[in-house]
Write an enzyme that holds these catalytic residues in place. Sequence first.
Site, PDB file in Angstrom:
ATOM      1  N   ARG A   1       0.835  -1.212   0.000  1.00 18.59           N
ATOM      2  CA  ARG A   1       0.000   0.000   0.000  1.00 18.59           C
ATOM      3  C   ARG A   1       0.867   1.258   0.000  1.00 18.59           C
ATOM      4  O   ARG A   1       0.545   2.255  -0.644  1.00 18.59           O
ATOM      5  CB  ARG A   1      -0.945   0.003   1.213  1.00 18.59           C
ATOM      6  CG  ARG A   1      -2.086  -0.999   1.051  1.00 18.59           C
ATOM      7  CD  ARG A   1      -3.070  -0.923   2.194  1.00 18.59           C
ATOM      8  NE  ARG A   1      -3.651   0.388   2.355  1.00 18.59           N
ATOM      9  CZ  ARG A   1      -4.316   0.782   3.447  1.00 18.59           C
ATOM     10  NH1 ARG A   1      -4.463  -0.047   4.462  1.00 18.59           N
ATOM     11  NH2 ARG A   1      -4.840   1.985   3.523  1.00 18.59           N
TER      12      ARG A   1
ATOM     13  N   HIS B   1      -6.940   8.501  11.293  1.00 18.05           N
ATOM     14  CA  HIS B   1      -6.559   7.087  11.284  1.00 18.05           C
ATOM     15  C   HIS B   1      -5.048   6.898  11.134  1.00 18.05           C
ATOM     16  O   HIS B   1      -4.598   5.832  10.711  1.00 18.05           O
ATOM     17  CB  HIS B   1      -7.316   6.342  10.176  1.00 18.05           C
ATOM     18  CG  HIS B   1      -8.792   6.248  10.450  1.00 18.05           C
ATOM     19  ND1 HIS B   1      -9.724   5.910   9.495  1.00 18.05           N
ATOM     20  CD2 HIS B   1      -9.508   6.459  11.593  1.00 18.05           C
ATOM     21  CE1 HIS B   1     -10.947   5.912  10.033  1.00 18.05           C
ATOM     22  NE2 HIS B   1     -10.841   6.251  11.300  1.00 18.05           N
TER      23      HIS B   1
ATOM     24  N   CYS C   1       7.645  -0.448  22.101  1.00 20.10           N
ATOM     25  CA  CYS C   1       8.037   0.730  22.883  1.00 20.10           C
ATOM     26  C   CYS C   1       7.560   2.040  22.241  1.00 20.10           C
ATOM     27  O   CYS C   1       7.824   3.114  22.779  1.00 20.10           O
ATOM     28  CB  CYS C   1       9.548   0.766  23.092  1.00 20.10           C
ATOM     29  SG  CYS C   1      10.478   1.225  21.617  1.00 20.10           S
TER      30      CYS C   1
ATOM     31  N   CYS D   1      14.744  -2.148  20.547  1.00 18.42           N
ATOM     32  CA  CYS D   1      14.270  -2.874  21.738  1.00 18.42           C
ATOM     33  C   CYS D   1      13.869  -4.305  21.393  1.00 18.42           C
ATOM     34  O   CYS D   1      13.530  -5.082  22.279  1.00 18.42           O
ATOM     35  CB  CYS D   1      13.087  -2.131  22.373  1.00 18.42           C
ATOM     36  SG  CYS D   1      11.503  -2.456  21.557  1.00 18.42           S
TER      37      CYS D   1
ATOM     38  N   ASN E   1     -20.115  12.645  -3.101  1.00 21.60           N
ATOM     39  CA  ASN E   1     -19.834  11.219  -3.220  1.00 21.60           C
ATOM     40  C   ASN E   1     -20.364  10.736  -4.566  1.00 21.60           C
ATOM     41  O   ASN E   1     -21.303  11.313  -5.110  1.00 21.60           O
ATOM     42  CB  ASN E   1     -20.533  10.452  -2.074  1.00 21.60           C
ATOM     43  CG  ASN E   1     -19.885   9.101  -1.793  1.00 21.60           C
ATOM     44  OD1 ASN E   1     -19.673   8.310  -2.701  1.00 21.60           O
ATOM     45  ND2 ASN E   1     -19.588   8.847  -0.538  1.00 21.60           N
TER      46      ASN E   1
END
Length: 247
Positions: free
Chosen positions: A68, A117, A128, A148, A211
């Site tokens: 992606r 998002h 961490c 880590c 839309n």
Amino acid sequence: MISPSLEHALSSARHCAVLTGAGVSAESGVPTFRSAGGLWKNHNPQELATPEAFDADPALVWSWYSWRRRTVRDVNPNPGHYALAEAAALFPRLTLITQNVDDLHQRAGSSGVIELHGSIERCRCSVCDAPYHGDNAPPTDDVQYCRCGGAIRPGVVWFGESLPMAALDAAQQAAGECDLFLSVGTSAIVYPAAMLPMIARQAGAYTVEINTAPSALAHEMDECITGPSGVVLPVLLETLRRLRGSA
Ligand code: OAD
């Protein structure tokens, strides 16, 4: 395409808030999630976009996000992204809120984008939380590890995870304060983002959906414009320029 009510809102709004979804990047060549050919039509989100999926098979999840990331890096902003970036100069205030994890709004020139998002370009350690140092490098298919020892994960919000608190607060505040709210290219079924148009409407804003097909919230909006955002948003921008006297 532009109704008298929308003309009035465009000419008088002091604060325009815009919520965008995957549809705004569709004309750039980024797949949506739920339209024909969308990512969730061909992939199971439970296997790719949950913390459990990452724990179970980090290599699968990491390589899917690398794919992606490559897709997003290979494409360019479209006229819809550019129109929103230019519209920011024509309202006293414009807040751009996106559910998208691509950076196409920023590449089109928008600043201060609220990323609900997260971002596909900002990875971090799954243990961490340290930022990943390889964000600018070409995406790799091999899982990367932090100093880590924790696996590096994409910096996006997965199903079952909370949205970044500061981004959600800022988005809700903008929705509650704006006088014009545009919901662009989103199916409006993923919460809490889908609450934002309702918050705006309840607070008295004029709400408009843009839309290619009616969303789940279309019936709740003051007005719906059916068409691709790469066409509709530039028309809105031209109207805005005419009404606000900037040629
Ligand atoms: P969806 O894929 O659910 O919806 C995309 C919407 O864009 C649909 O309503 C389409 O009709 C519309 N659309 C398609 N092409 C368009 C175009 N050229 N112009 C205008 N509209 C167009 O995407 P989102 O609503 O963004 O979350 O999805 C919301 C969230 O669900 C995503 O952020 C992602 C996903 O799971 C996470 O990953 C957390």
